[in-house]
Design an enzyme around this catalytic site. Structure first.
Site, PDB file in Angstrom:
ATOM      1  N   ASN A  48     -15.152  14.296 -48.282  1.00  0.00           N
ATOM      2  CA  ASN A  48     -16.817  14.276 -48.122  1.00  0.00           C
ATOM      3  C   ASN A  48     -17.234  15.426 -47.860  1.00  0.00           C
ATOM      4  O   ASN A  48     -18.530  15.348 -47.566  1.00  0.00           O
ATOM      5  CB  ASN A  48     -16.910  13.046 -46.915  1.00  0.00           C
ATOM      6  N   GLU A 178     -27.481   1.976 -43.396  1.00  0.00           N
ATOM      7  CA  GLU A 178     -27.114   3.238 -43.929  1.00  0.00           C
ATOM      8  C   GLU A 178     -28.053   3.952 -44.961  1.00  0.00           C
ATOM      9  O   GLU A 178     -28.617   2.746 -45.579  1.00  0.00           O
ATOM     10  CB  GLU A 178     -25.729   3.068 -44.624  1.00  0.00           C
ATOM     11  N   HIS A 210     -24.077  10.396 -45.194  1.00  0.00           N
ATOM     12  CA  HIS A 210     -23.443  10.748 -46.341  1.00  0.00           C
ATOM     13  C   HIS A 210     -24.596  11.685 -47.156  1.00  0.00           C
ATOM     14  O   HIS A 210     -24.605  12.081 -48.206  1.00  0.00           O
ATOM     15  CB  HIS A 210     -23.239   9.588 -47.661  1.00  0.00           C
TER      16      HIS A 210
HETATM   17  C1  LIG Z   1     -18.059   8.522 -41.903  1.00  0.00           C
HETATM   18  C2  LIG Z   1     -19.041   7.602 -41.524  1.00  0.00           C
HETATM   19  C3  LIG Z   1     -19.243   7.600 -39.955  1.00  0.00           C
HETATM   20  C4  LIG Z   1     -18.301   8.222 -39.259  1.00  0.00           C
HETATM   21  O1  LIG Z   1     -18.476   9.487 -39.101  1.00  0.00           O
HETATM   22  P1  LIG Z   1     -17.210  10.620 -38.642  1.00  0.00           P
HETATM   23  O2  LIG Z   1     -18.207  11.770 -38.086  1.00  0.00           O
HETATM   24  O3  LIG Z   1     -16.406  10.704 -39.676  1.00  0.00           O
HETATM   25  O4  LIG Z   1     -16.698   9.794 -37.461  1.00  0.00           O
HETATM   26  C5  LIG Z   1     -20.370   6.887 -39.817  1.00  0.00           C
HETATM   27  N1  LIG Z   1     -21.123   6.063 -40.447  1.00  0.00           N
HETATM   28  C6  LIG Z   1     -20.911   6.114 -41.829  1.00  0.00           C
HETATM   29  C7  LIG Z   1     -21.789   5.328 -42.729  1.00  0.00           C
HETATM   30  C8  LIG Z   1     -19.930   7.079 -42.439  1.00  0.00           C
HETATM   31  O5  LIG Z   1     -19.543   7.066 -43.574  1.00  0.00           O
END
Ligand SMILES: *Cc1c(COP(=O)(O)O)cnc(C)c1O
Length: 373
Positions: A48, A178, A210
């Site tokens: 990612n 999201e 993201h």
């Molecule tokens: C990866 C992710 C998280 C968590 O983030 P980290 O920093 O990896 O703990 C939270 N929300 C979404 C939508 C994610 O994809």
């Protein structure tokens, strides 16, 4: 033998039968483009760090310098003696990048969702969230004790129906989505959801984990933005951005921040260096968009609005077999299975990285030819 071993063994056997057993495989990377697994070099289509910044010399150098002058760990929670100038400097930049008054860094994006949601709502309150929201959002709601109602994915009419039915029975209401869905790669109708939130007196929270484009303005309006330093910024940590009052409140109430040691200064320094590059150099964003456009066209999929392209297979073991077949061709694409995604939607989740070359994308297109629509 501990008394629980027999119970756990039975559960593990059940996971294995369902094709849901998870194991750790070592992945050694020396750049964002490739990784070594089982002594074989593979092109990595599953990380990612979209902008390919985690090995950038400025990012690595900033971390090394911070290690030298601030040590390997912060030593305590930020509210005790863990506060270091690196944190506030990055928080100011993050707030500015999102056009918000202030920001607060947490240990991870997961901890940010846990801490923010459980500080904002409690048992007399309602949370309305997209059905495909990340596990950390669901866990935050569970921890809060609020009532959760989920609307079908990106379905504004369904969200409205839930608000119409339930809003008046609760004190506060938090509407959560999201911006870019981690397993779908599609984007939420932020404007419509934000309008709904105002209309039904709900607070609007958006998890923007993201995002890879830090040059374009933040899309949509939200009262609470969640972000991560762990993905496009190639480091580790999470944050929330919003009003100064929100941030002041969270600093005194978000337990996953208060009762956890501050991130190592080196992670913060690296993330700051990455943010600077992400805001000042557009070529990586252009490259991701280009690669994504070409791959989607080749698969005859609608153009992705993110760097995430899911190829739905359905069955767990078929998805695993498809991932293995790609590995034999020198390509790594992780198979994603329930419970990460809904039953019968196991998939190959391709992520595009600015470090990929045109030839890497062509290799992937050929390897995925059988999955063309
Ligand atoms: C990866 C992710 C998280 C968590 O983030 P980290 O920093 O990896 O703990 C939270 N929300 C979404 C939508 C994610 O994809």
């Amino acid at each position: 033998m501990p008394a629980f071993n027999a119970i756990l063994t039975a559960q593990l056997e059940q996971y294995a039968r369902l094709g849901r057993l998870r194991t750790l495989e070592s992945s050694i990377s020396a750049d964002s483009r490739q990784m070594m697994r089982d002594d074989k070099m593979l092109i990595n289509f599953s990380s990612n760090d979209y902008l390919g910044l985690r090995f950038h010399p400025h990012v690595v150098e900033a971390g090394k310098n911070a290690l030298g002058d601030a040590g390997s760990g912060s030593g305590a929670s930020r509210l005790v003696t863990g506060e270091h100038r690196y944190y506030a400097a990055l928080e100011n930049k993050l707030a500015e990048a999102r056009n918000q008054e202030a920001a607060l860094i947490f240990g991870s994006g997961y901890l940010a969702n846990l801490g923010v949601i459980s500080a904002m709502v409690s048992k007399d309150d309602l949370v309305i969230s997209d059905k495909l929201a990340h596990a950390s959002i669901i866990d935050g709601v569970r921890l809060s004790g609020a009532t959760l109602k989920r609307f079908s994915h990106n379905n504004v009419a369904h969200a409205m129906q839930l608000l119409e039915t339930y809003r008046r029975k609760f004190r506060h209401c938090l509407l959560i989505t999201e911006s870019i869905f981690s397993m779908e790669g599609d984007v939420a109708p932020l404007d419509a959801l934000s309008a709904l939130a105002s209309r039904y007196d709900a607070w609007f929270m958006v998890d923007d984990a993201h995002r890879f484009d830090f040059i374009a303005p933040t899309p949509g309006k939200a009262d609470i933005w969640i972000g991560t330093l762990s993905k496009a910024l190639g480091s580790y940590g999470g944050y929330v951005a919003g009003s100064k009052t929100l941030i002041d409140y969270l600093l005194s109430s978000a337990r996953s921040m208060i009762f956890s040691t501050a991130l190592p200064p080196a992670s913060i320094a690296s993330a700051s260096a990455a943010l600077l590059l992400a805001q000042s150099e557009s070529q990586r964003v252009e490259k991701i968009k280009n690669h994504t456009r070409n791959l989607c066209a080749s698969l005859r999929l609608p153009a992705s609005q993110s760097a995430i392209i899911p190829i739905i297979i359905g069955d767990e073991s078929q998805a695993l077999a498809a991932s293995q077949a790609l590995q034999d061709l020198g390509i790594y694409v992780q198979a994603i299975r329930p419970p990460t995604v809904p039953p019968r939607t196991s998939r190959l989740r391709v992520t595009i990285n600015a470090a990929h070359s045109d030839a890497d994308i062509e290799l992937l297109m050929d390897a995925l030819a059988a999955y063309r629509r």
